[in-house]
Design a protein around this motif. Structure first.
Motif, PDB file in Angstrom:
ATOM      1  N   ILE A 194      26.777 -44.025  17.189  1.00  0.00           N
ATOM      2  CA  ILE A 194      26.250 -42.886  17.955  1.00  0.00           C
ATOM      3  C   ILE A 194      27.391 -41.942  18.315  1.00  0.00           C
ATOM      4  O   ILE A 194      27.287 -40.719  18.169  1.00  0.00           O
ATOM      5  CB  ILE A 194      25.549 -43.373  19.239  1.00  0.00           C
ATOM      6  N   ARG A 195      28.499 -42.500  18.778  1.00  0.00           N
ATOM      7  CA  ARG A 195      29.647 -41.674  19.184  1.00  0.00           C
ATOM      8  C   ARG A 195      30.268 -40.946  17.996  1.00  0.00           C
ATOM      9  O   ARG A 195      30.756 -39.826  18.128  1.00  0.00           O
ATOM     10  CB  ARG A 195      30.696 -42.547  19.874  1.00  0.00           C
ATOM     11  N   ALA A 196      30.262 -41.593  16.837  1.00  0.00           N
ATOM     12  CA  ALA A 196      30.928 -41.021  15.662  1.00  0.00           C
ATOM     13  C   ALA A 196      30.072 -39.994  14.929  1.00  0.00           C
ATOM     14  O   ALA A 196      30.585 -39.265  14.070  1.00  0.00           O
ATOM     15  CB  ALA A 196      31.317 -42.142  14.699  1.00  0.00           C
ATOM     16  N   HIS A 197      28.785 -39.913  15.259  1.00  0.00           N
ATOM     17  CA  HIS A 197      27.895 -38.996  14.547  1.00  0.00           C
ATOM     18  C   HIS A 197      28.305 -37.551  14.827  1.00  0.00           C
ATOM     19  O   HIS A 197      28.902 -37.239  15.860  1.00  0.00           O
ATOM     20  CB  HIS A 197      26.453 -39.238  14.988  1.00  0.00           C
ATOM     21  N   ASP A 198      27.959 -36.648  13.903  1.00  0.00           N
ATOM     22  CA  ASP A 198      28.418 -35.261  14.020  1.00  0.00           C
ATOM     23  C   ASP A 198      27.528 -34.397  14.903  1.00  0.00           C
ATOM     24  O   ASP A 198      27.790 -33.200  15.070  1.00  0.00           O
ATOM     25  CB  ASP A 198      28.552 -34.624  12.631  1.00  0.00           C
ATOM     26  N   ARG A 199      26.470 -34.965  15.460  1.00  0.00           N
ATOM     27  CA  ARG A 199      25.626 -34.220  16.394  1.00  0.00           C
ATOM     28  C   ARG A 199      24.957 -35.216  17.339  1.00  0.00           C
ATOM     29  O   ARG A 199      24.911 -36.422  17.055  1.00  0.00           O
ATOM     30  CB  ARG A 199      24.579 -33.391  15.659  1.00  0.00           C
ATOM     31  N   PRO A 200      24.405 -34.739  18.453  1.00  0.00           N
ATOM     32  CA  PRO A 200      23.737 -35.668  19.371  1.00  0.00           C
ATOM     33  C   PRO A 200      22.531 -36.323  18.707  1.00  0.00           C
ATOM     34  O   PRO A 200      21.873 -35.721  17.855  1.00  0.00           O
ATOM     35  CB  PRO A 200      23.291 -34.762  20.526  1.00  0.00           C
ATOM     36  N   VAL A 201      22.237 -37.548  19.112  1.00  0.00           N
ATOM     37  CA  VAL A 201      21.021 -38.208  18.631  1.00  0.00           C
ATOM     38  C   VAL A 201      19.889 -38.067  19.645  1.00  0.00           C
ATOM     39  O   VAL A 201      18.718 -38.200  19.292  1.00  0.00           O
ATOM     40  CB  VAL A 201      21.264 -39.699  18.324  1.00  0.00           C
ATOM     41  N   VAL A 202      20.220 -37.822  20.900  1.00  0.00           N
ATOM     42  CA  VAL A 202      19.209 -37.607  21.940  1.00  0.00           C
ATOM     43  C   VAL A 202      19.045 -36.096  22.097  1.00  0.00           C
ATOM     44  O   VAL A 202      19.984 -35.405  22.492  1.00  0.00           O
ATOM     45  CB  VAL A 202      19.625 -38.248  23.275  1.00  0.00           C
ATOM     46  N   ALA A 203      17.860 -35.600  21.776  1.00  0.00           N
ATOM     47  CA  ALA A 203      17.697 -34.141  21.724  1.00  0.00           C
ATOM     48  C   ALA A 203      16.228 -33.757  21.778  1.00  0.00           C
ATOM     49  O   ALA A 203      15.334 -34.582  21.539  1.00  0.00           O
ATOM     50  CB  ALA A 203      18.315 -33.596  20.435  1.00  0.00           C
ATOM     51  N   PHE A 204      15.992 -32.476  22.098  1.00  0.00           N
ATOM     52  CA  PHE A 204      14.673 -31.886  21.943  1.00  0.00           C
ATOM     53  C   PHE A 204      14.427 -31.590  20.466  1.00  0.00           C
ATOM     54  O   PHE A 204      15.372 -31.375  19.690  1.00  0.00           O
ATOM     55  CB  PHE A 204      14.579 -30.555  22.699  1.00  0.00           C
ATOM     56  N   SER A 205      13.159 -31.528  20.087  1.00  0.00           N
ATOM     57  CA  SER A 205      12.810 -30.977  18.783  1.00  0.00           C
ATOM     58  C   SER A 205      13.118 -29.484  18.786  1.00  0.00           C
ATOM     59  O   SER A 205      13.320 -28.876  19.850  1.00  0.00           O
ATOM     60  CB  SER A 205      11.323 -31.199  18.499  1.00  0.00           C
ATOM     61  N   ASP A 206      13.148 -28.872  17.613  1.00  0.00           N
ATOM     62  CA  ASP A 206      13.420 -27.431  17.540  1.00  0.00           C
ATOM     63  C   ASP A 206      12.384 -26.637  18.332  1.00  0.00           C
ATOM     64  O   ASP A 206      12.719 -25.672  19.030  1.00  0.00           O
ATOM     65  CB  ASP A 206      13.425 -26.969  16.078  1.00  0.00           C
TER      66      ASP A 206
END
Length: 389
Positions: free
Chosen positions: A283-295
């Motif tokens: 999760i920390r290494a990913h290039d964007r957040p994983v917890v988010a709103f949809s577009d």
């Protein structure tokens, strides 16, 4: 059994207390409490947490008893964060601790106070309430015999420092603390910290919608021109056609919160399914957040934020209060920075010479820790000759 949960009830990518990187100052275990439960409890007992009761969210404390303060905001963020963390099989205690601590560094008078201190501190690196929150829990709290601050776990400190994402240009205090206790500033924070950040957005916009209607800054019908609010408004009217206006507002707000929470959970599950993380490190290494709103929800949330900015945060009544509060902090900073001997003895020792960088930092910390009420009283004591100092 839910295939996304391990035997301990958490998802593989959740932070685990058993894997914590520990505390800067080693301490014995907490018995029945996990390290993150201990962090939460220390935050709740902190002086900075109690002061949030008299710190502005939008309205200064004397403008009404029922408007949100930084304390009630933090409690609402914690409730949402804990609910989302439970649904996503994350560590609820870590998410809750981060939610409760995220505004500990806010100065009096809300964003007006932050703007005033940032301008005053511009020659010395500026002011950032996120960095001040970290400073509060690592240095300014003086409750324990063995260390300054609260000696929170690495995971809580990491989440406080970068819950809004990696820090490319961290504030001076975060840089200073990171040298002592590296927080991996260039990666994303844990999923629990990301949950706390989204819970902040959800709580902030919805309780400002509620408070704005109750303060008479705009009507519920005007807010219902926004698609997200309109859907909730029409649903509430359909189910309760004779509902009084005050209850109608609450019914709309709870529906908007529910829609946002459900969207975050669904979008996060979609991103997790695509990423297939095996651990919190992924999760920390990913290039964007994983917890988010949809577009779609992000667009709806931005529309709500823009509406609140124009109709509430820039309302003429709020503007008047904002300017008076900014002026009060500007005057206090100027007086105390130029003459640190006006400070209480403990702060005088930290300040050193008049006009110095050390004095600026000490005065900034002193002012940032004040409640609205104390700041207004201190302003009177230092500017009104008829009031004893």
């Amino acid at each position: 059994m839910d295939p996304t949960r391990l035997p301990d009830g958490l998802a593989p990518w959740a932070v685990r207390a058993s894997d914590s990187r520990g505390r800067l100052h080693a301490e014995p275990g907490g018995g029945a409490r996990s390290p993150f439960q201990r962090d939460r409890d220390r935050i709740i007992h902190a002086t900075a947490f109690r002061r949030l009761q008299y710190k502005t969210q939008v309205f200064v404390y004397h403008e009404g008893d029922h408007f949100r303060t930084r304390l009630t905001h933090s409690l609402e963020v914690a409730q949402i964060a804990r609910s989302v963390a439970r649904e996503l099989a994350l560590d609820e205690d870590l998410a809750e601790a981060l939610a409760l601590a995220h505004d500990l560094g806010h100065p009096p008078f809300g964003h007006a106070g932050e703007d005033a201190l940032d301008a005053a501190m511009k020659p010395y690196g500026g002011f950032d309430h996120n960095a001040q929150s970290l400073k509060a829990v690592t240095l300014l709290e003086t409750r324990y015999a063995g260390f300054d601050g609260l000696n929170l776990t690495w995971e809580t400190l990491e989440g406080l420092a970068k819950h809004n994402g990696p820090l490319r240009r961290p504030s001076p205090y975060i840089v200073e603390y990171d040298r002592l206790h590296p927080l991996d500033l260039t990666t994303h924070a844990s999923a629990e910290a990301q949950v706390a950040a989204l819970a902040d957005d959800i709580a902030y916009n919805n309780h400002d919608l509620d408070d704005g209607v109750k303060a008479g800054l705009f009507t519920l019908e005007e807010a219902a021109t926004l698609p997200l609010v309109k859907t909730a408004f029409e649903d509430a009217k359909r189910q309760h056609p004779t509902l009084p206006k005050d209850r109608a507002t609450s019914e709309v707000v709870r529906r908007v919160i529910n829609a946002m929470v459900n969207d975050v959970v669904a979008e996060t599950r979609r991103r997790i399914a695509a990423l297939k993380p095996a651990s919190a490190a992924d999760i920390r290494a990913h290039d964007r957040p994983v917890v988010a709103f949809s577009d779609a929800m992000m667009e709806a949330n931005n529309e709500l934020r823009a509406f609140l900015f124009q109709r509430m945060y820039r309302h003429w009544r709020v503007n008047r209060t904002t300017q008076k509060c900014k002026r009060a902090l500007q005057v206090l900073f100027s007086l105390l920075h130029g003459e640190p001997r006006l400070l209480p003895p403990w702060w005088q020792e930290k300040a050193g010479d008049p006009g110095s960088q050390a004095a600026a930092r000490a005065v900034c910390d002193y002012l940032a820790g004040m409640t609205d009420r104390y700041a207004l009283e201190e302003h009177k004591r230092l500017t009104d000759p008829t009031i004893p100092g």
